[in-house]
Design a protein around this motif. Structure first.
Motif, PDB file in Angstrom:
ATOM      1  N   GLY A  65     -26.992  56.606 -32.661  1.00  0.00           N
ATOM      2  CA  GLY A  65     -28.365  57.100 -31.773  1.00  0.00           C
ATOM      3  C   GLY A  65     -28.736  56.105 -30.600  1.00  0.00           C
ATOM      4  O   GLY A  65     -29.516  56.250 -29.679  1.00  0.00           O
ATOM      5  N   ARG A  66     -28.043  54.927 -30.751  1.00  0.00           N
ATOM      6  CA  ARG A  66     -28.517  54.105 -29.673  1.00  0.00           C
ATOM      7  C   ARG A  66     -27.473  53.666 -28.698  1.00  0.00           C
ATOM      8  O   ARG A  66     -27.540  53.166 -27.475  1.00  0.00           O
ATOM      9  CB  ARG A  66     -29.025  52.605 -30.398  1.00  0.00           C
ATOM     10  N   PHE A  67     -26.448  53.644 -29.095  1.00  0.00           N
ATOM     11  CA  PHE A  67     -25.253  53.183 -28.354  1.00  0.00           C
ATOM     12  C   PHE A  67     -24.276  54.684 -28.043  1.00  0.00           C
ATOM     13  O   PHE A  67     -24.120  55.520 -28.722  1.00  0.00           O
ATOM     14  CB  PHE A  67     -24.135  52.351 -29.092  1.00  0.00           C
ATOM     15  N   THR A  68     -23.651  54.683 -26.769  1.00  0.00           N
ATOM     16  CA  THR A  68     -22.727  55.701 -26.461  1.00  0.00           C
ATOM     17  C   THR A  68     -21.636  55.223 -25.934  1.00  0.00           C
ATOM     18  O   THR A  68     -21.345  54.182 -24.928  1.00  0.00           O
ATOM     19  CB  THR A  68     -23.664  56.484 -25.478  1.00  0.00           C
ATOM     20  N   ILE A  69     -20.507  55.680 -26.272  1.00  0.00           N
ATOM     21  CA  ILE A  69     -19.055  55.166 -25.737  1.00  0.00           C
ATOM     22  C   ILE A  69     -18.423  56.347 -25.132  1.00  0.00           C
ATOM     23  O   ILE A  69     -18.717  57.587 -25.256  1.00  0.00           O
ATOM     24  CB  ILE A  69     -18.090  54.966 -27.191  1.00  0.00           C
ATOM     25  N   SER A  70     -17.954  55.850 -23.940  1.00  0.00           N
ATOM     26  CA  SER A  70     -17.189  56.920 -23.117  1.00  0.00           C
ATOM     27  C   SER A  70     -15.811  56.440 -22.699  1.00  0.00           C
ATOM     28  O   SER A  70     -15.748  55.323 -22.784  1.00  0.00           O
ATOM     29  CB  SER A  70     -18.106  57.314 -21.836  1.00  0.00           C
ATOM     30  N   ARG A  71     -15.023  57.192 -21.899  1.00  0.00           N
ATOM     31  CA  ARG A  71     -13.815  56.747 -21.341  1.00  0.00           C
ATOM     32  C   ARG A  71     -13.336  57.461 -19.928  1.00  0.00           C
ATOM     33  O   ARG A  71     -13.894  58.679 -19.926  1.00  0.00           O
ATOM     34  CB  ARG A  71     -12.756  56.921 -22.581  1.00  0.00           C
ATOM     35  N   ASP A  72     -12.664  56.809 -19.425  1.00  0.00           N
ATOM     36  CA  ASP A  72     -11.991  57.427 -18.102  1.00  0.00           C
ATOM     37  C   ASP A  72     -10.528  57.296 -18.361  1.00  0.00           C
ATOM     38  O   ASP A  72      -9.994  56.254 -17.990  1.00  0.00           O
ATOM     39  CB  ASP A  72     -12.741  56.674 -16.944  1.00  0.00           C
ATOM     40  N   ASN A  73     -10.010  58.304 -18.534  1.00  0.00           N
ATOM     41  CA  ASN A  73      -8.392  58.050 -18.851  1.00  0.00           C
ATOM     42  C   ASN A  73      -7.718  57.850 -17.514  1.00  0.00           C
ATOM     43  O   ASN A  73      -6.778  57.181 -17.699  1.00  0.00           O
ATOM     44  CB  ASN A  73      -7.984  59.580 -19.489  1.00  0.00           C
ATOM     45  N   ALA A  74      -8.221  58.399 -16.318  1.00  0.00           N
ATOM     46  CA  ALA A  74      -7.496  57.960 -15.181  1.00  0.00           C
ATOM     47  C   ALA A  74      -7.606  56.830 -14.541  1.00  0.00           C
ATOM     48  O   ALA A  74      -6.447  55.982 -14.290  1.00  0.00           O
ATOM     49  CB  ALA A  74      -8.120  58.922 -13.975  1.00  0.00           C
ATOM     50  N   LYS A  75      -8.626  55.996 -15.044  1.00  0.00           N
ATOM     51  CA  LYS A  75      -8.981  54.661 -14.819  1.00  0.00           C
ATOM     52  C   LYS A  75      -8.461  53.679 -16.114  1.00  0.00           C
ATOM     53  O   LYS A  75      -8.470  52.372 -15.923  1.00  0.00           O
ATOM     54  CB  LYS A  75     -10.414  54.270 -14.398  1.00  0.00           C
ATOM     55  N   LYS A  76      -8.214  54.308 -16.888  1.00  0.00           N
ATOM     56  CA  LYS A  76      -7.593  53.555 -18.287  1.00  0.00           C
ATOM     57  C   LYS A  76      -8.816  52.541 -18.935  1.00  0.00           C
ATOM     58  O   LYS A  76      -8.775  51.374 -19.003  1.00  0.00           O
ATOM     59  CB  LYS A  76      -6.310  52.800 -18.134  1.00  0.00           C
ATOM     60  N   THR A  77     -10.167  53.032 -18.835  1.00  0.00           N
ATOM     61  CA  THR A  77     -11.184  52.274 -19.330  1.00  0.00           C
ATOM     62  C   THR A  77     -12.108  52.848 -20.102  1.00  0.00           C
ATOM     63  O   THR A  77     -12.048  54.103 -20.421  1.00  0.00           O
ATOM     64  CB  THR A  77     -12.345  51.959 -17.923  1.00  0.00           C
ATOM     65  N   VAL A  78     -12.679  52.156 -20.919  1.00  0.00           N
ATOM     66  CA  VAL A  78     -13.685  52.635 -21.914  1.00  0.00           C
ATOM     67  C   VAL A  78     -14.792  51.719 -21.833  1.00  0.00           C
ATOM     68  O   VAL A  78     -14.850  50.624 -21.664  1.00  0.00           O
ATOM     69  CB  VAL A  78     -13.276  52.298 -23.495  1.00  0.00           C
ATOM     70  N   ALA A  79     -16.142  52.457 -21.963  1.00  0.00           N
ATOM     71  CA  ALA A  79     -17.231  51.646 -21.588  1.00  0.00           C
ATOM     72  C   ALA A  79     -18.349  52.067 -22.878  1.00  0.00           C
ATOM     73  O   ALA A  79     -18.016  53.012 -23.950  1.00  0.00           O
ATOM     74  CB  ALA A  79     -17.942  52.481 -20.397  1.00  0.00           C
ATOM     75  N   LEU A  80     -19.170  51.179 -22.899  1.00  0.00           N
ATOM     76  CA  LEU A  80     -20.271  51.211 -24.010  1.00  0.00           C
ATOM     77  C   LEU A  80     -21.512  50.897 -23.615  1.00  0.00           C
ATOM     78  O   LEU A  80     -21.731  49.759 -23.068  1.00  0.00           O
ATOM     79  CB  LEU A  80     -19.809  50.135 -25.259  1.00  0.00           C
ATOM     80  N   GLN A  81     -22.412  52.140 -23.572  1.00  0.00           N
ATOM     81  CA  GLN A  81     -23.688  51.841 -23.163  1.00  0.00           C
ATOM     82  C   GLN A  81     -24.680  51.684 -24.448  1.00  0.00           C
ATOM     83  O   GLN A  81     -24.665  52.644 -25.210  1.00  0.00           O
ATOM     84  CB  GLN A  81     -24.321  53.414 -22.682  1.00  0.00           C
ATOM     85  N   MET A  82     -25.227  50.574 -24.289  1.00  0.00           N
ATOM     86  CA  MET A  82     -25.841  50.121 -25.280  1.00  0.00           C
ATOM     87  C   MET A  82     -27.615  50.060 -25.010  1.00  0.00           C
ATOM     88  O   MET A  82     -27.835  49.356 -24.095  1.00  0.00           O
ATOM     89  CB  MET A  82     -25.557  48.603 -25.919  1.00  0.00           C
ATOM     90  N   ASN A  83     -28.354  50.721 -25.629  1.00  0.00           N
ATOM     91  CA  ASN A  83     -29.858  50.907 -25.714  1.00  0.00           C
ATOM     92  C   ASN A  83     -30.623  50.517 -26.646  1.00  0.00           C
ATOM     93  O   ASN A  83     -30.020  50.289 -27.875  1.00  0.00           O
ATOM     94  CB  ASN A  83     -30.123  52.480 -25.087  1.00  0.00           C
ATOM     95  N   SER A  84     -31.757  50.339 -26.625  1.00  0.00           N
ATOM     96  CA  SER A  84     -32.744  49.841 -27.500  1.00  0.00           C
ATOM     97  C   SER A  84     -32.105  48.590 -28.374  1.00  0.00           C
ATOM     98  O   SER A  84     -32.044  48.679 -29.819  1.00  0.00           O
ATOM     99  CB  SER A  84     -33.024  50.900 -28.523  1.00  0.00           C
ATOM    100  N   LEU A  85     -31.405  47.724 -27.575  1.00  0.00           N
ATOM    101  CA  LEU A  85     -30.851  46.449 -28.451  1.00  0.00           C
ATOM    102  C   LEU A  85     -31.770  45.814 -29.193  1.00  0.00           C
ATOM    103  O   LEU A  85     -33.046  45.590 -29.139  1.00  0.00           O
ATOM    104  CB  LEU A  85     -30.210  45.708 -27.190  1.00  0.00           C
ATOM    105  N   LYS A  86     -31.204  45.173 -30.449  1.00  0.00           N
ATOM    106  CA  LYS A  86     -31.972  44.618 -31.306  1.00  0.00           C
ATOM    107  C   LYS A  86     -31.416  43.137 -31.596  1.00  0.00           C
ATOM    108  O   LYS A  86     -30.007  43.040 -31.220  1.00  0.00           O
ATOM    109  CB  LYS A  86     -31.931  45.198 -32.706  1.00  0.00           C
ATOM    110  N   PRO A  87     -31.941  42.129 -32.025  1.00  0.00           N
ATOM    111  CA  PRO A  87     -31.246  40.735 -32.234  1.00  0.00           C
ATOM    112  C   PRO A  87     -30.223  40.785 -33.118  1.00  0.00           C
ATOM    113  O   PRO A  87     -29.097  40.358 -32.788  1.00  0.00           O
ATOM    114  CB  PRO A  87     -32.400  40.151 -32.749  1.00  0.00           C
TER     115      PRO A  87
END
Length: 121
Positions: A65-87
């Motif tokens: 519910g706070r993080f979202t993972i995504s990938r771009d197969n053409a660019k061979k990348t994966v990303a992690l969007q991190m929201n509402s970060l906690k210590p």
């Protein structure tokens, strides 16, 4: 030779956001599941999230519910969007991928060197 290189780690205040990226490079025929793991000092490495080649996603319970993972197969990348970060999200974040290199018969597991995420309270 196959490499995974992470970027985007930083120091951020609690409730803030960060976006991590990981790029795969080298002699790659195909990429399977890609994901992110993290390891805090004195703790075991744990799954944050992973995403299959056909976009099936799994999240660790602590980031649901706070993080979202995504990938771009053409660019061979994966990303992690991190929201509402906690210590407690403070850790070294590692990129991970199952990759079939060129001229190799089976998939191999690769890891990046890690990127530090620090969340201040």
């Amino acid at each position: 030779q196959v490499q995974l290189v992470e970027s985007g780690g930083d120091l951020v205040q609690a409730a803030g956001s960060l976006r991590l990226s990981c790029a795969a490079s080298g002699s790659i025929f195909r990429i399977g599941t890609m994901g992110w793991y993290r390891q805090a000092p004195g703790e075991q490495r744990e799954l944050v999230a992973h995403i299959s080649a056909d976009d099936i996603v799994t999240y660790g319970d602590s980031v649901m519910g706070r993080f979202t993972i995504s990938r771009d197969n053409a660019k061979k990348t994966v990303a992690l969007q991190m929201n509402s970060l906690k210590p407690e999200d403070t850790a070294v974040y590692y990129c991970n991928a199952e990759i079939l290199p060129l001229r190799v018969a089976s998939y191999r597991t690769y890891w990046g060197l890690g990127t530090q995420v620090t969340v201040s309270s």
